[in-house]
Scaffold this motif. Structure first.
Motif, PDB file in Angstrom:
ATOM      1  N   MET A   1       0.849  -1.201   0.000  1.00  0.00           N
ATOM      2  CA  MET A   1       0.000   0.000   0.000  1.00  0.00           C
ATOM      3  C   MET A   1       0.884   1.250   0.000  1.00  0.00           C
ATOM      4  O   MET A   1       1.793   1.370   0.819  1.00  0.00           O
ATOM      5  CB  MET A   1      -0.906  -0.008   1.244  1.00  0.00           C
ATOM      6  N   ASN A   2       0.609   2.175  -0.942  1.00  0.00           N
ATOM      7  CA  ASN A   2       1.428   3.386  -0.982  1.00  0.00           C
ATOM      8  C   ASN A   2       1.010   4.367   0.111  1.00  0.00           C
ATOM      9  O   ASN A   2      -0.024   4.212   0.757  1.00  0.00           O
ATOM     10  CB  ASN A   2       1.376   4.042  -2.365  1.00  0.00           C
ATOM     11  N   VAL A   3       1.844   5.390   0.306  1.00  0.00           N
ATOM     12  CA  VAL A   3       1.628   6.302   1.433  1.00  0.00           C
ATOM     13  C   VAL A   3       0.332   7.099   1.289  1.00  0.00           C
ATOM     14  O   VAL A   3      -0.272   7.495   2.296  1.00  0.00           O
ATOM     15  CB  VAL A   3       2.827   7.257   1.602  1.00  0.00           C
ATOM     16  N   PHE A   4      -0.113   7.346   0.072  1.00  0.00           N
ATOM     17  CA  PHE A   4      -1.356   8.096  -0.119  1.00  0.00           C
ATOM     18  C   PHE A   4      -2.570   7.263   0.326  1.00  0.00           C
ATOM     19  O   PHE A   4      -3.492   7.784   0.972  1.00  0.00           O
ATOM     20  CB  PHE A   4      -1.505   8.523  -1.583  1.00  0.00           C
TER      21      PHE A   4
ATOM     22  N   ILE B   1      11.004   1.513   8.516  1.00  0.00           N
ATOM     23  CA  ILE B   1      10.938   2.831   9.140  1.00  0.00           C
ATOM     24  C   ILE B   1      11.036   3.945   8.092  1.00  0.00           C
ATOM     25  O   ILE B   1      10.475   5.034   8.256  1.00  0.00           O
ATOM     26  CB  ILE B   1      12.062   2.987  10.195  1.00  0.00           C
ATOM     27  N   GLY B   2      11.727   3.655   6.974  1.00  0.00           N
ATOM     28  CA  GLY B   2      11.883   4.661   5.913  1.00  0.00           C
ATOM     29  C   GLY B   2      10.547   5.072   5.314  1.00  0.00           C
ATOM     30  O   GLY B   2      10.305   6.258   5.061  1.00  0.00           O
ATOM     31  N   LYS B   3       9.673   4.111   5.083  1.00  0.00           N
ATOM     32  CA  LYS B   3       8.355   4.402   4.519  1.00  0.00           C
ATOM     33  C   LYS B   3       7.522   5.214   5.504  1.00  0.00           C
ATOM     34  O   LYS B   3       6.761   6.106   5.102  1.00  0.00           O
ATOM     35  CB  LYS B   3       7.629   3.110   4.152  1.00  0.00           C
ATOM     36  N   THR B   4       7.684   4.922   6.787  1.00  0.00           N
ATOM     37  CA  THR B   4       6.944   5.673   7.804  1.00  0.00           C
ATOM     38  C   THR B   4       7.430   7.117   7.860  1.00  0.00           C
ATOM     39  O   THR B   4       6.623   8.043   7.996  1.00  0.00           O
ATOM     40  CB  THR B   4       7.114   5.012   9.180  1.00  0.00           C
ATOM     41  N   ILE B   5       8.732   7.309   7.758  1.00  0.00           N
ATOM     42  CA  ILE B   5       9.288   8.670   7.745  1.00  0.00           C
ATOM     43  C   ILE B   5       8.762   9.443   6.541  1.00  0.00           C
ATOM     44  O   ILE B   5       8.409  10.623   6.652  1.00  0.00           O
ATOM     45  CB  ILE B   5      10.827   8.619   7.752  1.00  0.00           C
ATOM     46  N   LEU B   6       8.694   8.772   5.385  1.00  0.00           N
ATOM     47  CA  LEU B   6       8.122   9.403   4.198  1.00  0.00           C
ATOM     48  C   LEU B   6       6.670   9.804   4.451  1.00  0.00           C
ATOM     49  O   LEU B   6       6.231  10.897   4.052  1.00  0.00           O
ATOM     50  CB  LEU B   6       8.205   8.440   3.001  1.00  0.00           C
ATOM     51  N   PHE B   7       5.925   8.940   5.132  1.00  0.00           N
ATOM     52  CA  PHE B   7       4.533   9.238   5.462  1.00  0.00           C
ATOM     53  C   PHE B   7       4.438  10.469   6.364  1.00  0.00           C
ATOM     54  O   PHE B   7       3.565  11.326   6.186  1.00  0.00           O
ATOM     55  CB  PHE B   7       3.888   8.040   6.155  1.00  0.00           C
ATOM     56  N   VAL B   8       5.332  10.567   7.335  1.00  0.00           N
ATOM     57  CA  VAL B   8       5.315  11.711   8.249  1.00  0.00           C
ATOM     58  C   VAL B   8       5.581  13.015   7.488  1.00  0.00           C
ATOM     59  O   VAL B   8       4.934  14.039   7.743  1.00  0.00           O
ATOM     60  CB  VAL B   8       6.354  11.529   9.375  1.00  0.00           C
TER      61      VAL B   8
ATOM     62  N   LYS C   1      -6.034  -1.459  10.522  1.00  0.00           N
ATOM     63  CA  LYS C   1      -5.018  -1.415   9.472  1.00  0.00           C
ATOM     64  C   LYS C   1      -3.777  -0.663   9.938  1.00  0.00           C
ATOM     65  O   LYS C   1      -2.663  -0.976   9.524  1.00  0.00           O
ATOM     66  CB  LYS C   1      -5.605  -0.780   8.213  1.00  0.00           C
ATOM     67  N   ILE C   2      -3.985   0.324  10.808  1.00  0.00           N
ATOM     68  CA  ILE C   2      -2.834   1.018  11.383  1.00  0.00           C
ATOM     69  C   ILE C   2      -1.944   0.014  12.113  1.00  0.00           C
ATOM     70  O   ILE C   2      -0.713   0.068  12.014  1.00  0.00           O
ATOM     71  CB  ILE C   2      -3.294   2.134  12.352  1.00  0.00           C
ATOM     72  N   SER C   3      -2.554  -0.900  12.834  1.00  0.00           N
ATOM     73  CA  SER C   3      -1.777  -1.901  13.586  1.00  0.00           C
ATOM     74  C   SER C   3      -0.942  -2.773  12.653  1.00  0.00           C
ATOM     75  O   SER C   3       0.134  -3.241  13.031  1.00  0.00           O
ATOM     76  CB  SER C   3      -2.705  -2.752  14.439  1.00  0.00           C
ATOM     77  N   ARG C   4      -1.426  -2.988  11.450  1.00  0.00           N
ATOM     78  CA  ARG C   4      -0.703  -3.837  10.490  1.00  0.00           C
ATOM     79  C   ARG C   4       0.500  -3.127   9.867  1.00  0.00           C
ATOM     80  O   ARG C   4       1.402  -3.783   9.339  1.00  0.00           O
ATOM     81  CB  ARG C   4      -1.656  -4.303   9.388  1.00  0.00           C
ATOM     82  N   PHE C   5       0.497  -1.810   9.918  1.00  0.00           N
ATOM     83  CA  PHE C   5       1.608  -1.055   9.338  1.00  0.00           C
ATOM     84  C   PHE C   5       2.892  -1.221  10.149  1.00  0.00           C
ATOM     85  O   PHE C   5       3.961  -0.792   9.700  1.00  0.00           O
ATOM     86  CB  PHE C   5       1.258   0.434   9.253  1.00  0.00           C
ATOM     87  N   ARG C   6       2.797  -1.816  11.344  1.00  0.00           N
ATOM     88  CA  ARG C   6       3.963  -1.913  12.217  1.00  0.00           C
ATOM     89  C   ARG C   6       5.078  -2.758  11.626  1.00  0.00           C
ATOM     90  O   ARG C   6       6.242  -2.653  12.042  1.00  0.00           O
ATOM     91  CB  ARG C   6       3.556  -2.486  13.588  1.00  0.00           C
ATOM     92  N   PHE C   7       4.761  -3.606  10.647  1.00  0.00           N
ATOM     93  CA  PHE C   7       5.763  -4.491  10.049  1.00  0.00           C
ATOM     94  C   PHE C   7       6.542  -3.824   8.914  1.00  0.00           C
ATOM     95  O   PHE C   7       7.510  -4.385   8.420  1.00  0.00           O
ATOM     96  CB  PHE C   7       5.091  -5.771   9.522  1.00  0.00           C
ATOM     97  N   GLN C   8       6.125  -2.637   8.489  1.00  0.00           N
ATOM     98  CA  GLN C   8       6.807  -1.997   7.364  1.00  0.00           C
ATOM     99  C   GLN C   8       8.100  -1.337   7.831  1.00  0.00           C
ATOM    100  O   GLN C   8       8.354  -1.150   9.022  1.00  0.00           O
ATOM    101  CB  GLN C   8       5.907  -0.962   6.706  1.00  0.00           C
TER     102      GLN C   8
ATOM    103  N   LEU D   1      -2.554   7.139   4.018  1.00  0.00           N
ATOM    104  CA  LEU D   1      -3.070   8.382   4.590  1.00  0.00           C
ATOM    105  C   LEU D   1      -4.589   8.308   4.744  1.00  0.00           C
ATOM    106  O   LEU D   1      -5.135   8.669   5.803  1.00  0.00           O
ATOM    107  CB  LEU D   1      -2.691   9.568   3.702  1.00  0.00           C
ATOM    108  N   ILE D   2      -5.267   7.820   3.722  1.00  0.00           N
ATOM    109  CA  ILE D   2      -6.722   7.695   3.776  1.00  0.00           C
ATOM    110  C   ILE D   2      -7.137   6.620   4.778  1.00  0.00           C
ATOM    111  O   ILE D   2      -8.032   6.828   5.616  1.00  0.00           O
ATOM    112  CB  ILE D   2      -7.288   7.351   2.381  1.00  0.00           C
ATOM    113  N   THR D   3      -6.465   5.475   4.702  1.00  0.00           N
ATOM    114  CA  THR D   3      -6.827   4.349   5.563  1.00  0.00           C
ATOM    115  C   THR D   3      -6.647   4.669   7.041  1.00  0.00           C
ATOM    116  O   THR D   3      -7.471   4.286   7.879  1.00  0.00           O
ATOM    117  CB  THR D   3      -5.976   3.118   5.198  1.00  0.00           C
ATOM    118  N   SER D   4      -5.574   5.364   7.362  1.00  0.00           N
ATOM    119  CA  SER D   4      -5.270   5.622   8.772  1.00  0.00           C
ATOM    120  C   SER D   4      -6.204   6.649   9.404  1.00  0.00           C
ATOM    121  O   SER D   4      -6.166   6.856  10.611  1.00  0.00           O
ATOM    122  CB  SER D   4      -3.810   6.070   8.928  1.00  0.00           C
TER     123      SER D   4
END
Length: 257
Positions: free
Chosen positions: A1-4, A25-32, A16-23, A7-10
């Motif tokens: 799932m891309n960051v856009f 850290i770089g993708k999370t920083i991009l999301f921030v 689904k937020i709980s499932r993002f924990r396995f991704q 953004l909608i899902t979260s």
């Protein structure tokens, strides 16, 4: 799932937020950084619009209504017996060589331009910028300032771009601090719920848990609507979403021997 999509899902799905924990850290920083960009847009738009309007109002008022003045050796001298305050549209223009006005007084007026005793101050939508006359190292009269404001029309897009970039970087810095503090709350939540996740995973979940409150205040800022107790509401929503997301993580049961 891309960051856009994230953004909608979260916004609506703690599960689904709980499932993002396995991704990573770089993708999370991009999301921030993306979330910080979205949160900056309304403020940047209103600030830019107000700044342009303020400069235009200042040019008209400066040319037609303000008394003669001179900036020399880092100080303002005005051909007037006291401070001059003129409203032009939504902006207030202040000319004061007495020291009666300071940065705080200009900021309190929300949209204002002040030629003060020792500095030039502009407030647009509560965002304040000030410049000491001593930094200019030159003498400026009213007529010369009129010519200077005419020349600023060409530089205004660049000035606005720089200011918006600074606002974005500062906003991103604050967002990272906010997420880190929230992740510390998350450690307490995951211990109380007996969930086995490490701090990295808690931080990632915390990053996505800030989405709902952030988007809400983006909408409010776009409508220029002030939300009472906004800070408390923000953190209440952050913690509730974080709690619900951590709660969705399966509990690892100890095997009985």
């Amino acid at each position: 799932m891309n960051v856009f999509k994230q953004l909608i899902t979260s916004i609506y799905s703690p599960k689904k937020i709980s499932r993002f924990r396995f991704q990573g850290i770089g993708k999370t920083i991009l999301f921030v950084f993306l979330l910080s960009l979205v949160s900056t847009i309304p403020t940047a738009y209103h600030f830019s619009s107000s700044l342009i309007q303020g400069i235009n109002s200042f040019k008209v008022t400066l040319d037609n209504e303000l008394p003669d003045f001179k900036i020399s050796n880092g100080e303002l001298t005005v051909d007037s017996d006291g401070p001059v305050e003129i409203r032009s549209g939504e902006f207030i223009i202040i000319l004061d060589d007495t020291g009666s006005f300071g940065v705080e007084e200009i900021e309190a007026k929300t949209n204002a331009i002040g030629l003060l005793e020792n500095q030039f101050v502009i407030a647009a939508e509560g965002q304040v910028q000030s410049t000491e006359y001593s930094m200019l190292n030159m003498t400026i009269t009213k007529e010369e300032l009129v010519d200077l404001t005419d020349q600023m029309d060409n530089l205004l897009p660049l000035i606005i771009s720089i200011l918006v970039l600074v606002m974005y970087l500062f906003g991103a810095f604050i967002k990272f601090i906010e997420i880190t503090v929230l992740a510390l709350f998350g450690l307490g939540i995951k211990n109380s719920l007996q969930k086995k996740i490490n701090f990295k995973q808690t931080w990632i979940i915390s990053a996505y848990s800030t989405t709902l409150a952030t988007i809400f205040f983006v909408i409010m800022d776009s409508l220029q609507t002030v939300v009472p107790s906004g800070f408390l509401i923000t953190w209440f929503v952050h913690i509730i979403v974080l709690y619900l997301a951590i709660k969705e993580i399966p509990t690892t049961k100890n095997k009985q021997s």
